[in-house]
Scaffold this active site. Structure first.
Site, mmCIF file in Angstrom:
data_model
loop_
_atom_site.group_PDB
_atom_site.id
_atom_site.type_symbol
_atom_site.label_atom_id
_atom_site.label_comp_id
_atom_site.label_asym_id
_atom_site.label_seq_id
_atom_site.Cartn_x
_atom_site.Cartn_y
_atom_site.Cartn_z
ATOM 1 N N SER A 55 1.151 -1.298 0.509
ATOM 2 C CA SER A 55 0.189 0.137 -0.131
ATOM 3 C C SER A 55 0.787 1.142 0.188
ATOM 4 O O SER A 55 2.077 0.968 0.577
ATOM 5 C CB SER A 55 -0.940 0.011 1.231
ATOM 6 O OG SER A 55 -1.395 1.501 1.990
ATOM 7 N N LYS A 105 2.651 -2.402 6.629
ATOM 8 C CA LYS A 105 2.961 -2.507 4.988
ATOM 9 C C LYS A 105 3.622 -2.539 4.704
ATOM 10 O O LYS A 105 4.615 -2.062 3.961
ATOM 11 C CB LYS A 105 0.802 -1.658 4.400
ATOM 12 C CG LYS A 105 -0.086 -2.106 4.386
ATOM 13 C CD LYS A 105 -0.229 -2.954 3.496
ATOM 14 C CE LYS A 105 -1.826 -3.750 3.191
ATOM 15 N NZ LYS A 105 -1.730 -4.674 2.236
ATOM 16 N N TYR A 108 -2.548 -1.218 9.906
ATOM 17 C CA TYR A 108 -2.074 -1.396 8.875
ATOM 18 C C TYR A 108 -0.948 -0.446 8.223
ATOM 19 O O TYR A 108 -0.086 -1.776 7.354
ATOM 20 C CB TYR A 108 -3.338 -0.563 8.013
ATOM 21 C CG TYR A 108 -3.868 -0.390 6.924
ATOM 22 C CD1 TYR A 108 -4.283 -1.891 6.161
ATOM 23 C CD2 TYR A 108 -3.061 0.399 5.512
ATOM 24 C CE1 TYR A 108 -4.163 -2.239 4.391
ATOM 25 C CE2 TYR A 108 -3.557 0.365 4.383
ATOM 26 C CZ TYR A 108 -4.145 -0.918 4.072
ATOM 27 O OH TYR A 108 -4.141 -1.406 2.047
#
Length: 266
Positions: A143, A160, A156
């Protein structure tokens, strides 16, 4: 690498980016697709749809929970049993849970298992096969949050970041064996996950344009053909990343301002 006549394996394939890539790879002439996802019903429906298209019966679908290494091993084994080898693996499954360091351990562990360990387990399963053949490509879906950050979700952003670091080490270690590695780092893409989070302050869909899955697939095809490591469907991310590296403290200051603005609902 070229998609025409390739055998491609995709995790997180039932919807979103994974399903879009599957459709594009078929259109580009892939000889076979192996699709895995924990969502069994939509996965099987997608496979039936693809196999019903002209030149169909090129798609194998199998339920796969990437938080279990045994499921990943079984998916790879099914691919080899059906098609003999794998040319391209898209380790793509992902999710997001909002919260910072105070978020439950279960959320942190789930993010870690899906965004890091699933890629580790996939690499363990497919890289020896690719090294034996002297060719192959692994693309990890990370991401832009892995290059920058995610204000709504620390778990997250952190995982990532880790998935990009893993892709880097794989790209360094296995290039001499003929294995390519890419990392896909989009911002918001028009998928169910992004649409369901449009209301979340700080979500990337509220900051920059939402990319279509078609434009993302175009970017992926170009990057694979060009043997690019960093795949950026949103070109501005490269500029953001450069600004971050050029002056980390200034970048942090800008992100603090953005965070305060979002918290006020402006």
């Amino acid at each position: 690498m070229q998609i025409k006549n390739a055998i491609v394996l995709i995790t997180g394939a039932a919807s979103g980016i994974g399903a879009a890539l599957a459709g594009r790879f078929l259109a580009e002439g892939a000889a076979g697709l192996v699709l895995g996802d924990v969502q069994s019903a939509p996965l099987m429906a997608l496979a039936r749809h693809f196999n019903g298209l002209p030149g169909g019966d090129r798609v194998l679908a199998q339920t796969c929970d990437v938080t279990h290494e045994s499921d990943i091993q079984a998916l790879v084994a099914a691919a080899v049993a059906r098609f003999g080898h794998i040319d391209l693996v898209c380790s793509n499954a992902g999710l997001i849970r909002d919260g910072g360091e105070e978020a439950p351990d279960a959320d942190w562990q789930l993010n870690w298992d899906i965004h890091v360990m699933a890629h580790v387990w996939m690499a363990r399963a497919v890289i020896p096969l690719m090294r034996e053949r002297g060719s192959g490509h692994l693309m990890i879906t990370a991401s832009a949050a892995g290059l920058l950050t995610s204000l709504p979700s620390s778990s997250y952003a952190v995982t990532k970041h880790a998935s990009i670091a893993l892709a880097e080490t794989l790209a360094i270690r296995h290039a001499d064996a003929g294995i390519g590695v890419s990392v896909l780092c989009p911002q918001a893409v028009d998928t169910p996950m992004v649409r369901n989070r449009a209301h979340v302050p700080g979500a990337s869909s509220a900051i920059d344009d939402v990319a279509s899955t078609d434009s993302l697939c175009d970017c992926v095809i170009d990057a694979l053909q060009g043997k690019q490591f960093l795949v950026l469907p949103h070109p501005q991310v490269r500029d953001y990343f450069r600004r971050k590296a050029d002056d980390y403290d200034r970048w942090l200051g800008g992100m603090r301002k953005l965070d305060r603005k979002l918290r006020r609902g402006e």
